[in-house]
Design a protein around this motif. Structure first.
Motif, PDB file in Angstrom:
ATOM      1  N   GLU A   1       0.930  -1.199  -0.080  1.00 46.20           N
ATOM      2  CA  GLU A   1      -0.056   0.020   0.010  1.00 46.20           C
ATOM      3  C   GLU A   1       0.852   1.189   0.079  1.00 46.20           C
TER       4      GLU A   1
ATOM      5  N   ASN B   1       3.167   2.858   2.593  1.00 42.96           N
ATOM      6  CA  ASN B   1       2.215   3.076   3.866  1.00 42.96           C
ATOM      7  C   ASN B   1       2.683   1.551   4.507  1.00 42.96           C
ATOM      8  N   GLU B   2       2.208   0.361   3.891  1.00 43.10           N
ATOM      9  CA  GLU B   2       2.551  -0.831   4.612  1.00 43.10           C
ATOM     10  C   GLU B   2       2.342  -2.011   3.648  1.00 43.10           C
TER      11      GLU B   2
HETATM   12 MG    MG Z   1      -3.492  -0.296   5.486  1.00 43.25          MG
END
Ligand code: MG
Ligand code: ATP
Length: 393
Positions: free
Chosen positions: A258, A270-271
């Motif tokens: 992400e 993001n992750e």
């Molecule tokens: Mg997430």
């Protein structure tokens, strides 16, 4: 050598028995080598239970996961919040586990995950690790306000996130996470959120899907559009970063990265989710090989399938429970959903709750903006009718 076949010794074990597990089993047959499935999930009659046997146990029950491993040829997860110790026990018993205990240990804890990404030279928003309440004041001065305070472990659908607005708010934020580890992250004024989904096979080959853009409300994914409506150079950056993250993890199976896209086009991670991802559910209807089939191919040592999209664009639209009603229901699905290019997938959950992921729509066609409108119209026509109510016809 690929892993396949029927019978206990060739069963695929899945930690988690939600809709992701169900779709893995549903799509597995398309890989050409149907597998039997055994799911571990605490809820008897979980969505995946219609697709295989079930061990009823908590996802953090290490002994139950080790037992799942003993009954299977290979183990995978449909969720990252599981006992790493259990996976490690299965690995010690010689069971291939994808994603591995090592991968999940990194991913489960956002502190470790961000450090891992940063150590590999990937762009992550600035973060700091508070240890006591006073640290938050210093962190606020350093990162500026607002900043995002995240639970280090166990967060999902944004439930472990607290935007800290100012110094006075820092106290509330600390209370919110009392007793839990946290990570403070610089606020990202992103223009778009996108994700890169790819499968990595046993030999390190990677097959990726086009980058998609993701639209959230209250931190829950509402819809995804593919291809993302971003410039070719931003898409290339997102692909390069996603590819590097997948290689760094070096695991087998689907991985989703992400990312945030800033107004100036800069991309941050993001992750990572080392599993099939909600933003890729359209692949069942929009790609030659769905992310679910691809995951099974990747973890069982088969060649990866084509990720080509026969149509230029697709939208995945989540069907969430409407506000105001929880309980048994019947679905009112109008005939218009039989329209070409629109498909509805329901997850067979026995009760609806506001915001609960009950199913999704996939719409394929030519123009992404038109598909977004079409998917929103289609969503509006679907209703959850309380079970036993007079409205049932
Ligand atoms: Mg997430
Ligand atoms: P998931 O639903 O993917 O499991 P999660 O609970 O692990 O999510 P994150 O992915 O960290 O949480 O954040 C959820 C959402 O919150 C993001 O998709 C984004 O919209 C927003 N968000 C997260 N971090 C930031 C940030 N640093 N600045 C601004 N918004 C953020």
């Amino acid at each position: 050598m690929a892993v396949y076949g029927f019978g206990g010794s060739a069963t695929v074990g899945v930690v988690g028995g939600g809709q992701l597990g169900a779709m893995l089993a549903e799509e597995s047959g398309k890989a050409g080598l149907p597998h039997e499935f055994l799911f571990l999930d605490p809820m008897p009659g979980c969505p995946a239970s219609g697709y295989g046997r079930q061990i009823v146990a908590e996802l953090y029950d290490a002994r139950a996961i080790a037992e799942l491993g003993r009954q299977c040829r290979i183990l995978t997860c449909e969720i990252e919040h599981v006992s790493v110790e259990g996976l490690r026990a299965a690995e010690r018993n010689g069971i291939p586990v994808y994603p591995s205990a090592k991968t999940l240990e990194i991913i489960q804890d956002k502190r470790r995950q961000y450090e891992f990404l940063e150590s590999g030279g990937l762009p992550v928003p600035d973060f700091l690790l508070p240890e006591r309440e006073e640290d938050l004041i210093l962190i606020g001065r350093d990162l500026g306000y607002p900043f995002m305070l995240k639970a280090a472990t166990g967060g999902y659908d944004g439930r472990g996130n607290y935007p800290v607005k100012n110094e006075a708010d820092a106290k509330n934020a600390w209370q919110y996470f009392v007793g839990r580890g946290t990570v403070a992250q610089k606020w990202v004024p992103f223009k778009k959120e996108v994700s890169f989904i790819a499968a990595r096979d046993w030999s390190g080959n990677i097959a990726s899907y086009p980058v998609r853009e993701n639209h959230h409300k209250d931190s829950i994914l509402i819809y995804s559009v593919v291809p993302a409506m971003i410039s070719a150079s931003v898409a290339k950056d997102a692909e390069d970063i996603g590819y590097a993250a997948a290689q760094m993890l070096g695991d087998a199976g689907i991985v989703c990265v992400e990312m945030f896209v800033l107004p100036d086009g800069k991309v941050y991670v993001n992750e990572i989710a080392p599993r099939v991802h909600n933003s890729g559910h359209d692949t069942m209807d929009s790609c030659r090989t769905s992310q679910f089939e691809q995951h099974i191919r990747a973890i069982t040592g088969m060649p990866l399938g084509s990720t080509e999209m026969p149509h230029p664009a697709a939208v995945m639209h989540n069907i969430l429970g409407d506000p105001g009603y929880s309980g048994g229901y019947v679905m009112a699905i109008p005939d218009c959903l039989g329209e070409t290019g629109v498909r509805v997938h329901m997850y067979g959950k026995r009760e609806v709750r506001p915001g609960r992921k009950m199913g999704h729509l996939a719409v394929v066609g030519n123009n992404p903006e038109e598909l977004v409108r079409k998917s929103q119209e289609a969503r509006r026509t679907i209703r959850f009718v309380p079970a036993g109510s007079a409205a049932r016809r």
